[in-house]
Design an enzyme around this catalytic site. Structure first.
Site: not given
Lengths: 317, 425
Positions: B64-65, B306
């Site tokens: 999700l950064r 992924d």
């Protein structure tokens, strides 16, 4: 299949790798180069094919020989030439490759000659430039060095015109060599029936036989009856460590000595893309012998680069 | 709030439902399937004629950064992408900046996700502090804060003693250890499968043995320490065979595969396509077929997206310098359906790979439509076509090797806790 090097009509758009080029395109470049060999012997060493065009040599990686021969080739075609060593300027300031290229596009460059230490860099640039700009790959990582591959087959053709009847051996560091990959594709495309690679397992890429070569680990067996021996340069950083124990052992097992060369055909020629490591991959007695055609390779390199640039600029048949 | 989803074809592998049924939702919970609860009168009715109604999808690996890489994507943008992909629960790895190795970070992430209310997130905690492979994290505290398990993400533990201890400690409390098996030294600097394509393109290769060697070691240590192991994103035929053998020998182990490895091979790199730069690398046709087969026979338990959003600039560089990864949340469904189609797998089986199977691996109560369960569900059309492009993808990451490819399988509506988080227009 989409081929980034060719226009829709099959003419050459960029020169990025030998792989993917049809035989007729390779022959066109070789034949055009024949006509340029004579230019250097004239008083006025120039033809006007690229007059008014700007060629930019961008070297993201150091080179003397390749950069110089590209520069001479472009100048003999009457182009304006800019040389840029990017590893010493903007790249060290962290500028992205494509930003560097964009700046040069804005200066109305017509052709880029590019060298980079990463495989695929020339493809990346070719995908990015507008339609009217051609890209010549002057070496990208371990991938390709098409003008070197072409000048090598040009040299072979000059000394051994019957390409369909040759046995050629490439010796040394195949794994890291873009020159080897280009030579292999050029030789197999032109119909050389037997291409051998001779190296220890640590210096061979995985599944290299799928490139159409015969693999030898024993140099004596590999050199038996070959017409051409192409030596490869062993980079300093690979001379000792996990790839090889020492330069001495490498020279003993894979260095080209007169004794080993005597196993090849008596009229076999010896080639090397330079710069040579004497006493590592090649014995001086071989390098300076009459069988060596290493300096003619350099001379022909200029003609090949002139031919490639002239064809890309649309100025040669 | 009472919702009726009528005339849809319900597929719920956990409860063995594969039939046309109406679904009744009351106050965010499943209140009935096929049979209305007493006194039910719908406030809202959704007509699902011709559509599939399934449990909301569960994704085992989505980056999700956040925190740290908000330039590439944000929690908000990616949770919207999850909803658009029909995903209602997802697990995110700890390789953020800072690394998810402290309970406070887990709580912060979970709380922010709850605020958006678009999907449930189950972070995996770091197995070692800063993922450095040296010191264990406070696993009990992290677990209390909401970690579903522990992992090293893409980082190695070089010291086998530390690996052993980490397994023992996790096993003490029954935590599952999620590992992407990869021998560090054989992988180092590699960017593509060590085979024909890498050799031709002059790219540094990663041999399949880097994966199988590590699987063999991990299985051995897991057996000695009695640790629950989940292998993330298998990439090779040898890996599938090792896991199959371990399962046959009664070792507690599960595994997943990414949507990319079910459909792509080393040849998809073509002329240095950086979108095909993925970890682990895309391998040979034989490997791809073995992964598909392993999924079919249950050796591989689940499919994950992924999901790795990467900004354009990080892909517009030479292949080896490009950041690895591809966007995946919205491709999980269509690529799972494509696998099912190619291998004559029933839709029922395919859906289990993205619902109850991953939920069981994570040890969470999602992934099914049992009466009383949270009303997390997805309504989709398996036959609707759409084209992957920068405007059809909700995720901030537009990086995918499937760019401009037509996909079959489109989400119409996603529910989380009985409220709509995504609705196709």
């Amino acid at each position: 299949m989409y081929n980034p090097q060719l226009n829709n009509d099959g003419t050459l758009k960029h020169l990025l790798s030998i792989e993917g080029l049809p035989k007729k395109t390779l022959l066109q470049i070789l034949d055009t180069a024949e006509s340029f060999v004579g230019v250097a012997e004239r008083d006025v060493k120039k033809v006007p094919l690229l007059r008014g065009k700007t060629v930019c040599n961008i070297f993201f990686e150091n080179s003397t020989r390749t950069r110089t021969t590209f520069e001479i080739a472009a100048k003999r075609l009457s182009a304006d030439v800019i040389n840029l060593n990017v590893n010493t300027s903007s790249q060290s300031k962290g500028e992205a490759i494509l930003d560097t290229i964009n700046n040069l596009i804005a200066m109305h460059t017509d052709m880029f000659v590019v060298r980079h230490n990463q495989s695929g860099a020339a493809h990346l640039i070719a995908q990015h430039v507008p339609d009217n700009i051609s890209v010549v790959n002057a070496g990208d990582g371990r991938h390709s060095h098409p003008t070197q591959g072409l000048l090598d087959v040009f040299t072979i053709r000059r000394y051994k015109p019957e390409m369909h009847n040759l046995r050629v051996a490439l010796v040394g560091d195949i794994l890291h060599s873009r020159v080897a990959r280009s030579e292999i594709h050029a030789l197999t495309t032109l119909g050389v029936p037997e291409v051998r690679v001779i190296a220890p397992k640590t210096l061979l890429p995985n599944e290299v036989e799928k490139l159409g070569v015969h693999v030898f680990h024993d140099m004596e067996a590999g050199l038996k009856d070959v017409d051409v021996v192409m030596m490869l340069r062993l980079q300093n950083e690979r001379m000792s460590g996990a790839m090889l124990p020492s330069t001495q052992e490498f020279f003993k097992t894979y260095g080209l000595t007169p004794e080993k060369l005597s196993l090849a055909k008596p009229d076999a020629i010896v080639m090397h893309p330079g710069p040579m490591n004497r006493g590592v991959e090649i014995d001086s007695r071989v390098a300076d012998s009459s069988q060596a055609v290493i300096l003619p390779q350099v001379t022909y390199g200029i003609a090949i680069r002139m031919a490639a640039m002239a064809i890309l600029a649309g100025g040669a048949a | 709030m009472k919702i009726l989803i009528k005339n849809g074809h319900v597929i719920d592998p956990k409860n063995d439902i594969d039939a046309k049924q109406d679904v009744y939702i009351v106050a965010g919970k499943i209140a009935g399937i096929g049979k209305a609860p007493a006194d039910f009168s719908a406030n809202q009715t959704i007509d699902a004629t011709g559509l599939i109604v399934s449990p909301g999808f569960v994704d085992l690996c989505a980056r999700l950064r956040e925190p740290g890489d908000e330039y590439k994507a944000t929690l908000e943008s990616e949770l919207h992408a999850a909803a658009a992909g029909g995903i209602t629960s997802l697990s995110c790895p700890p390789d953020t900046d800072p690394v998810l190795d402290e309970p406070g970070l887990i709580e912060m992430l979970k709380q922010r996700a709850r605020k958006h209310n678009l999907a449930r997130i189950y972070p995996l905690g770091a197995l070692t502090q800063k993922l450095e492979g040296k010191t264990l994290t406070e696993m009990c505290e992290l677990s209390e804060a909401g970690c579903a398990g522990f992992t090293q993400a893409d980082k190695p533990i070089l010291d086998t003693q530390v690996l052993w201890r980490a397994f023992e400690y996790a096993a003490t409390f029954g935590y599952t250890v999620f590992l992407r098996p990869e021998e560090y030294f054989l992988t180092k600097e590699g960017v593509a499968h060590d085979g024909e394509v890498a050799s031709r393109l002059g790219l540094k290769g990663i041999p399949s043995a880097a994966e199988s060697l590590m699987i063999a070691s991990i299985l051995r240590i897991a057996a000695e320490t009695k640790t629950n192991i989940h292998f993330c994103r298998l990439s090779s035929a040898d890996a599938v065979e090792l896991v199959r053998e371990a399962k046959n020998n009664g070792i507690t182990v599960t595994a997943d595969v990414s949507v990319h490895h079910l459909h792509l091979t080393e040849h998809d790199i073509a002329f240095f396509n950086t979108h095909a730069h993925i970890k682990p690398p895309l391998r040979t046709l034989r490997d791809k077929e073995a992964l598909c087969q392993g999924l079919m026979d249950g050796t591989i338990d689940a499919i994950c997206s992924d999901h790795t959003p990467v900004d354009d600039d990080a892909k517009l560089v030479p292949f080896a310098e490009a950041e690895a990864g591809a966007t995946g949340l919205e491709l999980l469904l269509p690529l799972t359906l494509k696998w099912a189609n190619n291998h004559q797998s029933a839709l029922f089986n395919a859906i289990s790979k993205i619902t109850i199977e991953p939920a069981t691996i994570l040890g969470i109560s999602s992934g099914h439509l049992s009466v009383g369960a949270n009303a997390d569900l997805t309504i989709f059309s398996p036959e609707s076509a759409w084209v992957v492009n920068t405007s059809s993808i909700t995720s901030q990451g537009k990086n995918t090797p499937f760019l401009n490819t037509e996909m079959l399988g489109k989400v119409h509506c996603t529910f989380l806790n009985g409220h709509i988080t995504y609705q196709a227009n």
